[in-house]
Scaffold this active site. Structure first.
Site, PDB file in Angstrom:
ATOM      1  N   ASP A  36      68.486 -39.500 -36.793  1.00 18.36           N
ATOM      2  CA  ASP A  36      66.955 -38.964 -36.146  1.00 18.36           C
ATOM      3  C   ASP A  36      66.057 -38.242 -36.499  1.00 18.36           C
ATOM      4  OD1 ASP A  36      65.237 -38.758 -33.851  1.00 18.36           O
ATOM      5  OD2 ASP A  36      66.524 -39.719 -32.857  1.00 18.36           O
ATOM      6  N   ILE A  48      61.805 -38.901 -22.050  1.00 19.68           N
ATOM      7  CA  ILE A  48      60.752 -37.734 -22.293  1.00 19.68           C
ATOM      8  C   ILE A  48      61.822 -36.694 -22.892  1.00 19.68           C
ATOM      9  CG2 ILE A  48      60.316 -36.109 -20.591  1.00 19.68           C
ATOM     10  CD1 ILE A  48      60.151 -37.616 -18.179  1.00 19.68           C
ATOM     11  N   ASP A  70      68.900 -39.085 -25.887  1.00 18.96           N
ATOM     12  CA  ASP A  70      68.411 -39.858 -26.864  1.00 18.96           C
ATOM     13  C   ASP A  70      69.191 -40.243 -28.021  1.00 18.96           C
ATOM     14  OD1 ASP A  70      68.998 -37.671 -27.744  1.00 18.96           O
ATOM     15  OD2 ASP A  70      67.292 -37.178 -28.560  1.00 18.96           O
ATOM     16  N   THR A 107      59.498 -32.413 -26.932  1.00 19.98           N
ATOM     17  CA  THR A 107      57.925 -32.065 -27.351  1.00 19.98           C
ATOM     18  C   THR A 107      57.203 -33.205 -27.122  1.00 19.98           C
ATOM     19  OG1 THR A 107      58.568 -31.886 -29.676  1.00 19.98           O
ATOM     20  CG2 THR A 107      56.313 -32.518 -29.229  1.00 19.98           C
ATOM     21  N   THR A 139      56.021 -17.508 -53.045  1.00 19.99           N
ATOM     22  CA  THR A 139      57.155 -17.424 -51.122  1.00 19.99           C
ATOM     23  C   THR A 139      56.629 -19.147 -50.524  1.00 19.99           C
ATOM     24  OG1 THR A 139      56.312 -15.320 -51.029  1.00 19.99           O
ATOM     25  CG2 THR A 139      56.805 -16.272 -49.513  1.00 19.99           C
TER      26      THR A 139
END
Length: 243
Positions: free
Chosen positions: A116, A7, A95, A10, A171
């Site tokens: 990562d 989990i 993670d 995101t 830009t």
């Protein structure tokens, strides 16, 4: 069969492993795990591991509580198959450590940098003795683009996809090129610095964002989108018998 529940900031990923082989990966919202019932009905699951970088809501906790298999809840007290030298393991994102666990499993006697590229970009180093030395955290691609818009008065929010130039001509291309080139040079810089100290360094790239960057060190880069899942599976197998 192993059930891996990852989990993130995101999304959530639910993966099934047969030994060390991925059978299936299902992507879910990180606010619900509605796929769990169907996944567990489809496969014979023996054990599982839950790893989260967010506080879980009542719905997910209830869904996990309905599982009848033994679960490892990954935290700083979970035994690892590598040596963790991080000073504050209680603050270390699962993670981050899972990625080096997976890389070390593939090349146990090598110095390895794991990059990562997800919500954040993390740089993790594990040495040839299986010692996780620590790592750094940097803003990810979309975080950088949003920050330029939110923390300035006039800069627009620019999409990551589109024209990238050596030097922006307007830009939009200035922002996109600045962010993407900045990430490219940042990654190349980490690789070059560590390669100087550890000449046999191997580099793994994982995460949800895709980067295309040119570097003379490209031959030492292994791309593996499921590195964290593989690391969690290894941690689960390492803890088999303790749950």
């Amino acid at each position: 069969m192993n059930l891996i529940i990852d989990i993130g900031n995101t999304v959530a990923k639910v993966a099934l492993f047969d030994g060390t082989s991925i059978v299936e990966v299902v992507y879910e919202s990180n606010q619900s795990l509605d796929c769990l019932e169907a996944v567990c009905a489809k496969y014979t699951v023996d054990k599982g591991i839950v790893a989260t970088v967010i506080d879980l809501n009542d719905k997910i906790l209830s869904q996990l509580g309905q599982l009848t298999i033994p679960l490892v809840w990954l935290d700083e007290k979970t035994p690892l198959p590598v040596i963790n030298l991080y000073r504050t393991p209680e603050t270390l994102g699962y993670d981050r450590v899972a990625s080096v666990v997976a890389a070390n499993e593939q090349f146990p006697d090598k110095d390895i940098l794991v990059i990562d590229a997800g919500t954040c970009i993390t740089y993790e180093f594990i040495d040839s003795y299986g010692q996780y030395q620590g790592g750094n955290i940097s803003p990810g691609l979309n975080m950088r683009l949003k920050a330029l818009h939110q923390f300035t008065g006039r800069l627009p929010l620019v999409a990551s996809g589109g024209e990238v130039l050596p030097m922006g001509k307007d830009t939009e291309t200035a922002i996109r090129s600045g962010v993407l080139k900045g990430i490219e040079y940042e990654i190349a810089g980490y690789i070059s610095a560590l390669k100087h100290k550890y000449p046999q360094l191997l580099v793994f790239l994982t995460g949800g964002d895709d980067f295309s960057f040119d570097t003379k060190l490209k031959s030492v880069i292994f791309a593996d989108r499921f590195l964290v899942l593989k690391g969690l599976n290894r941690i689960l197998n390492y803890n088999n018998g303790r749950i």
